[in-house]
Design a protein around this motif. Structure first.
Motif, mmCIF file in Angstrom:
data_model
loop_
_atom_site.group_PDB
_atom_site.id
_atom_site.type_symbol
_atom_site.label_atom_id
_atom_site.label_comp_id
_atom_site.label_asym_id
_atom_site.label_seq_id
_atom_site.Cartn_x
_atom_site.Cartn_y
_atom_site.Cartn_z
ATOM 1 N N TYR A 1 0.639 -1.560 -0.366
ATOM 2 C CA TYR A 1 0.224 -0.167 0.320
ATOM 3 C C TYR A 1 0.787 1.650 0.040
ATOM 4 O O TYR A 1 0.367 2.085 -0.631
ATOM 5 N N ALA A 2 1.809 1.848 0.981
ATOM 6 C CA ALA A 2 2.697 2.895 1.237
ATOM 7 C C ALA A 2 3.691 3.108 1.128
ATOM 8 O O ALA A 2 4.330 3.526 1.096
ATOM 9 N N HIS A 3 4.714 1.420 0.099
ATOM 10 C CA HIS A 3 5.342 1.245 -0.413
ATOM 11 C C HIS A 3 6.774 1.987 0.018
ATOM 12 O O HIS A 3 7.843 2.285 0.084
ATOM 13 N N VAL A 4 6.578 1.306 2.026
ATOM 14 C CA VAL A 4 7.742 0.787 2.964
ATOM 15 C C VAL A 4 8.599 -0.115 2.992
ATOM 16 O O VAL A 4 8.134 -1.072 2.382
ATOM 17 N N ARG A 5 9.641 0.086 2.867
ATOM 18 C CA ARG A 5 10.047 -1.199 2.878
ATOM 19 C C ARG A 5 10.312 -2.276 3.755
ATOM 20 O O ARG A 5 9.535 -2.100 5.111
ATOM 21 N N VAL A 6 10.080 -3.320 3.306
ATOM 22 C CA VAL A 6 9.715 -4.373 4.419
ATOM 23 C C VAL A 6 10.621 -4.320 5.278
ATOM 24 O O VAL A 6 9.805 -5.003 6.572
ATOM 25 N N HIS A 7 11.855 -4.447 5.430
ATOM 26 C CA HIS A 7 12.411 -4.903 6.797
ATOM 27 C C HIS A 7 12.999 -3.365 7.613
ATOM 28 O O HIS A 7 13.241 -3.452 8.039
ATOM 29 N N ALA A 8 11.706 -2.820 6.903
ATOM 30 C CA ALA A 8 11.345 -1.573 7.847
ATOM 31 C C ALA A 8 10.479 -1.531 8.523
ATOM 32 O O ALA A 8 9.876 -0.847 9.925
ATOM 33 N N GLN A 9 9.505 -2.801 8.685
ATOM 34 C CA GLN A 9 8.145 -3.302 9.074
ATOM 35 C C GLN A 9 8.143 -4.452 9.937
ATOM 36 O O GLN A 9 8.886 -5.068 9.843
ATOM 37 N N THR A 10 7.690 -3.903 10.874
ATOM 38 C CA THR A 10 7.225 -5.409 12.068
ATOM 39 C C THR A 10 6.111 -6.065 11.158
ATOM 40 O O THR A 10 6.221 -5.780 10.161
ATOM 41 N N ILE A 11 6.093 -7.307 11.370
ATOM 42 C CA ILE A 11 5.458 -8.346 11.296
ATOM 43 C C ILE A 11 3.876 -7.891 10.893
ATOM 44 O O ILE A 11 3.143 -7.792 9.659
ATOM 45 N N ARG B 1 -8.967 -10.972 -7.508
ATOM 46 C CA ARG B 1 -7.974 -10.071 -6.389
ATOM 47 C C ARG B 1 -6.750 -10.862 -6.340
ATOM 48 O O ARG B 1 -6.886 -11.064 -7.864
ATOM 49 N N PRO B 2 -5.880 -10.109 -6.178
ATOM 50 C CA PRO B 2 -4.178 -10.504 -6.624
ATOM 51 C C PRO B 2 -3.850 -11.779 -6.504
ATOM 52 O O PRO B 2 -4.467 -11.591 -5.139
ATOM 53 N N SER B 3 -3.255 -12.807 -7.619
ATOM 54 C CA SER B 3 -2.667 -13.763 -6.458
ATOM 55 C C SER B 3 -0.497 -13.412 -6.418
ATOM 56 O O SER B 3 -0.312 -14.029 -5.889
ATOM 57 N N ALA B 4 -0.250 -12.128 -7.344
ATOM 58 C CA ALA B 4 1.068 -12.072 -7.716
ATOM 59 C C ALA B 4 1.180 -10.839 -6.337
ATOM 60 O O ALA B 4 0.663 -9.866 -6.787
ATOM 61 N N TYR B 5 2.679 -10.814 -6.167
ATOM 62 C CA TYR B 5 3.444 -9.838 -4.807
ATOM 63 C C TYR B 5 4.584 -9.233 -5.383
ATOM 64 O O TYR B 5 5.146 -10.174 -5.909
ATOM 65 N N ARG B 6 4.967 -8.114 -5.874
ATOM 66 C CA ARG B 6 6.260 -7.423 -5.116
ATOM 67 C C ARG B 6 5.876 -6.958 -4.246
ATOM 68 O O ARG B 6 5.782 -5.612 -4.820
ATOM 69 N N ALA B 7 7.385 -6.730 -3.395
ATOM 70 C CA ALA B 7 7.862 -5.242 -1.879
ATOM 71 C C ALA B 7 8.372 -4.388 -3.073
ATOM 72 O O ALA B 7 9.203 -4.904 -3.867
ATOM 73 N N PRO B 8 8.154 -2.997 -2.249
ATOM 74 C CA PRO B 8 8.687 -1.906 -2.353
ATOM 75 C C PRO B 8 10.293 -2.366 -2.334
ATOM 76 O O PRO B 8 11.057 -2.345 -1.875
ATOM 77 N N ALA B 9 10.699 -1.827 -3.751
ATOM 78 C CA ALA B 9 12.187 -2.174 -2.916
ATOM 79 C C ALA B 9 12.733 -3.337 -3.023
ATOM 80 O O ALA B 9 14.130 -3.175 -3.226
ATOM 81 N N PHE B 10 12.157 -4.247 -3.725
ATOM 82 C CA PHE B 10 12.776 -5.689 -3.373
ATOM 83 C C PHE B 10 13.186 -6.130 -2.563
ATOM 84 O O PHE B 10 14.073 -6.716 -2.285
ATOM 85 N N SER B 11 12.317 -5.138 -1.019
ATOM 86 C CA SER B 11 12.986 -5.011 0.483
ATOM 87 C C SER B 11 12.892 -6.213 1.292
ATOM 88 O O SER B 11 12.326 -6.465 1.934
#
Ligand SMILES: [Zn+2]
Length: 297
Positions: A85-95, A116-126
């Motif tokens: 949603y907000a383009h925050v890197r995954v390693h900067a977030q809690t679970i 409903r989407p079936s594929a996901y990509r993390a912001p900045a491959f994070s």
């Protein structure tokens, strides 16, 4: 019959100005920007010209700003997928924060497209060694494909030993996802971004292979250069940031479209949902698991 080999095409659907203006601290960073529809129409026009389809990784906050563009992307035959949603890197977030961000994005996408989407990509491959739990969150939310693995030096603490072709990924919690990693050629991350603007086209074409993943952004397809607007009474730091962000993205930007046209002569550019059954047949026996240390084994 089409003899071209398939290459997976993905577009990270996010508004460059929205992200840079947030970084610059502009109070109005989240408003619609007049350039974004132009960027999206540039990419949609090129895909029509090439007879190509793509998987669009939709950023939730961009979906909220431009629902009519998202509807158009899907109406023109492209696959809606999730970019958080907000383009925050995954390693900067809690679970919990990560789970809420992805769930909110899925809801926005489903509400706008009816799919409903079936594929996901993390912001900045994070998704990295510190966040192996992310895959369990994705599987719990019903996602079946991840495309966040990119063996690029720009990803801190990255997993390493990422296979070059799609494979089944076993999570730490014993669930399973398909991973479609972004294309690399030896040590070179050639799936998109700066490498497409800087490397010779022949080198990129030599490194590509069947079912490799390419990734681009709408802003890379428009002819006019990008320019970030600094806030009123901007500091020197903010001016330098705005200049450097624009300069990096503008270097070599005219080269992407002709290079993609050239690639499309030998490869069929397809969305993930067009070939997922073929991929399952080709690569169903390949699998990796996440170790307790967060690496791939
Ligand atoms: Zn992104």
């Amino acid at each position: 019959m089409d003899s071209r080999r398939p290459l997976l095409l993905s577009i990270d659907f996010e508004d460059w100005h929205q992200l840079v203006h947030r970084r610059l601290g502009r109070a109005d960073w989240d408003r619609r920007h007049p350039d974004f529809p132009r960027h999206v129409h540039a990419v949609l026009g090129l895909l029509d010209e090439l007879g190509a389809r793509a998987t669009f990784f939709l950023l939730g906050m961009t979906v909220a700003n431009y629902p009519e563009l998202v509807a158009e992307v899907v109406a023109r035959g492209h696959e809606p997928a999730c970019h958080g949603y907000a383009h925050v890197r995954v390693h900067a977030q809690t679970i919990d924060a990560f789970s809420a961000d992805v769930a909110r994005s899925i809801e926005a996408i489903e509400g706008t497209t009816g799919r409903r989407p079936s594929a996901y990509r993390a912001p900045a491959f994070s998704i990295n060694r510190r966040t192996p739990w992310a895959y369990d969150v994705l599987a719990e939310l019903g996602l079946t494909i991840d495309s966040s693995q990119y063996d690029s030096p720009r990803v801190p603490d990255r997993l390493g030993a990422i296979p070059a072709a799609p494979y089944r990924l076993r999570t730490q919690g014993g669930r399973e996802l398909w991973e479609y990693p972004v294309a690399t050629w030896g040590p070179l991350p050639i799936g998109g971004g700066g490498y497409w603007r800087l490397l010779p086209g022949a080198a990129i074409r030599r490194g590509l292979h069947e079912f490799g993943v390419l990734y681009f952004h709408p802003y890379e397809f428009a002819a006019e250069p990008l320019r970030a607007d600094v806030p009123p009474r901007a500091t020197v730091r903010q001016r330098v940031l705005a200049e450097s962000r624009s300069a990096w993205r503008n270097t070599g930007r005219g080269r992407l479209v002709p290079q993609l046209r050239e690639v499309a002569r030998t490869y069929r550019l397809v969305s993930y949902d067009q070939v997922r059954d073929d991929i399952a047949r080709h690569y169903g026996t390949r699998s990796r698991a996440l170790s307790q240390e967060g690496g791939l084994v």
